[in-house]
Design an enzyme around this catalytic site. Structure first.
Site, mmCIF file in Angstrom:
data_model
loop_
_atom_site.group_PDB
_atom_site.id
_atom_site.type_symbol
_atom_site.label_atom_id
_atom_site.label_comp_id
_atom_site.label_asym_id
_atom_site.label_seq_id
_atom_site.Cartn_x
_atom_site.Cartn_y
_atom_site.Cartn_z
ATOM 1 N N LYS A 1 0.806 -1.198 0.000
ATOM 2 C CA LYS A 1 0.000 0.000 0.000
ATOM 3 C C LYS A 1 0.855 1.271 0.000
ATOM 4 O O LYS A 1 0.377 2.348 -0.367
ATOM 5 C CB LYS A 1 -0.893 0.034 1.257
ATOM 6 C CG LYS A 1 -1.832 -1.133 1.396
ATOM 7 C CD LYS A 1 -2.530 -1.017 2.777
ATOM 8 C CE LYS A 1 -3.190 -2.308 3.200
ATOM 9 N NZ LYS A 1 -3.609 -2.256 4.611
ATOM 10 N N ASP B 1 14.571 -0.025 2.010
ATOM 11 C CA ASP B 1 15.177 -0.137 3.336
ATOM 12 C C ASP B 1 16.224 -1.253 3.260
ATOM 13 O O ASP B 1 17.336 -1.016 2.793
ATOM 14 C CB ASP B 1 14.031 -0.421 4.319
ATOM 15 C CG ASP B 1 14.455 -0.495 5.755
ATOM 16 O OD1 ASP B 1 15.331 0.278 6.154
ATOM 17 O OD2 ASP B 1 13.909 -1.328 6.501
ATOM 18 N N GLY C 1 16.050 -3.617 1.146
ATOM 19 C CA GLY C 1 16.125 -3.954 -0.274
ATOM 20 C C GLY C 1 15.495 -5.301 -0.593
ATOM 21 O O GLY C 1 15.363 -5.664 -1.771
ATOM 22 N N ASP D 1 3.330 4.042 6.459
ATOM 23 C CA ASP D 1 2.549 3.749 7.667
ATOM 24 C C ASP D 1 3.356 3.258 8.853
ATOM 25 O O ASP D 1 4.471 2.767 8.733
ATOM 26 C CB ASP D 1 1.535 2.655 7.361
ATOM 27 C CG ASP D 1 2.203 1.283 7.232
ATOM 28 O OD1 ASP D 1 3.153 1.160 6.448
ATOM 29 O OD2 ASP D 1 1.789 0.357 7.954
ATOM 30 N N ASP E 1 7.516 3.335 -2.047
ATOM 31 C CA ASP E 1 7.676 4.427 -1.103
ATOM 32 C C ASP E 1 9.103 4.492 -0.563
ATOM 33 O O ASP E 1 9.767 5.509 -0.650
ATOM 34 C CB ASP E 1 6.646 4.333 0.035
ATOM 35 C CG ASP E 1 6.668 2.984 0.768
ATOM 36 O OD1 ASP E 1 7.358 2.042 0.314
ATOM 37 O OD2 ASP E 1 5.982 2.865 1.798
HETATM 38 P P1 IMP Z 1 12.667 -3.514 2.540
HETATM 39 O O1 IMP Z 1 12.286 -4.844 1.952
HETATM 40 O O2 IMP Z 1 13.346 -3.689 3.888
HETATM 41 O O3 IMP Z 1 13.477 -2.655 1.618
HETATM 42 O O4 IMP Z 1 11.325 -2.828 2.922
HETATM 43 C C1 IMP Z 1 10.801 -1.751 2.252
HETATM 44 C C2 IMP Z 1 9.416 -1.520 2.749
HETATM 45 O O5 IMP Z 1 9.386 -1.499 4.158
HETATM 46 C C3 IMP Z 1 8.920 -0.180 2.293
HETATM 47 O O6 IMP Z 1 8.266 -0.251 1.044
HETATM 48 C C4 IMP Z 1 7.989 0.215 3.410
HETATM 49 O O7 IMP Z 1 6.694 -0.287 3.123
HETATM 50 C C5 IMP Z 1 8.563 -0.475 4.635
HETATM 51 N N1 IMP Z 1 9.358 0.467 5.435
HETATM 52 C C6 IMP Z 1 10.699 0.592 5.472
HETATM 53 N N2 IMP Z 1 11.078 1.573 6.298
HETATM 54 C C7 IMP Z 1 9.931 2.093 6.806
HETATM 55 C C8 IMP Z 1 9.651 3.186 7.707
HETATM 56 O O8 IMP Z 1 10.526 3.907 8.228
HETATM 57 N N3 IMP Z 1 8.340 3.419 7.957
HETATM 58 C C9 IMP Z 1 7.332 2.676 7.423
HETATM 59 N N4 IMP Z 1 7.550 1.677 6.564
HETATM 60 C C10 IMP Z 1 8.837 1.381 6.263
HETATM 61 MG MG MG Z 2 6.111 -0.739 0.969
#
Ligand code: IMP
Ligand code: MG
Length: 171
Positions: A42, A101, A103, A157, A98
């Site tokens: 979302k 983080d 990845g 969120d 969005d």
């Molecule tokens: P990744 O797989 O760790 O890169 O996660 C990325 C996803 O984690 C993003 O698309 C967000 O939905 C969520 N996310 C990462 N950091 C934050 C944060 O600081 N606040 C809220 N959602 C986050």
């Molecule tokens: Mg996300």
């Protein structure tokens, strides 16, 4: 319900200006081509809607609902709740999220899409938390780099709350 207080990090104006810059870069890079913009729900819904409205090449859209997050800590595994409906084969795909983080999410979604042989695949994120990366993912368009803080607002969120904040804040 009582909500924790939030501290502004990026104002609506800063976000709008940067989204305009990103749309200009995308419009320039895809000049003469048609784009399939795929938003990751979302979290990307507001960024996606603002960005595509500023892109000046023909755009079709699709969405994938996925998450690798439980509350504020990464579960490290991607779950897909609702997949794309469009065929990506031979299309110029721009994957829009969005935040990047660890990845893990974008790497998994990117590999799924690449297996369908798009003509090209680029990634656009509003926010990059570079220092948290566990998997290297090529990101072509980045709105803002932020340190390792937990942020909310503008689609992003905490436990599905705060998505409607018009700016980005940290808890
Ligand atoms: P990744 O797989 O760790 O890169 O996660 C990325 C996803 O984690 C993003 O698309 C967000 O939905 C969520 N996310 C990462 N950091 C934050 C944060 O600081 N606040 C809220 N959602 C986050
Ligand atoms: Mg996300």
């Amino acid at each position: 319900m009582t909500m924790p207080s939030v501290k502004p990090l990026l104002t609506s104006e800063q976000i709008r200006d940067r989204v305009t810059d990103l749309a200009d870069l995308v419009s320039r890079d895809y000049a003469g081509k048609e784009l399939l913009a795929i938003g990751i729900l979302k979290g990307a819904f507001i960024f996606f809607a603002d960005l595509v409205r500023l892109i000046r090449v023909p755009v079709t859209v699709d969405f994938i609902t996925a998450s690798s997050y439980l509350k504020d800590s990464s579960s490290g595994k991607l779950q897909i709740y609702c997949d794309i409906r469009e065929k990506v084969t031979d299309k110029h795909v721009l994957l829009i999220d969005d935040i990047i983080d660890t990845g893990i999410s974008l790497d998994a979604i990117r590999n799924r899409l690449l297996s369908q042989n798009p003509a090209s695949l680029r990634i656009c994120v509003l926010v990059d938390k570079k220092e948290r990366r566990l998997v290297e993912v090529p990101v072509d368009y980045i709105g803002f780099e932020v340190p390792d803080v937990f942020i909310v607002g503008y689609g992003i969120d905490f436990d599905n709350h705060y998505r409607n904040l018009p700016y980005i804040a940290f808890l």
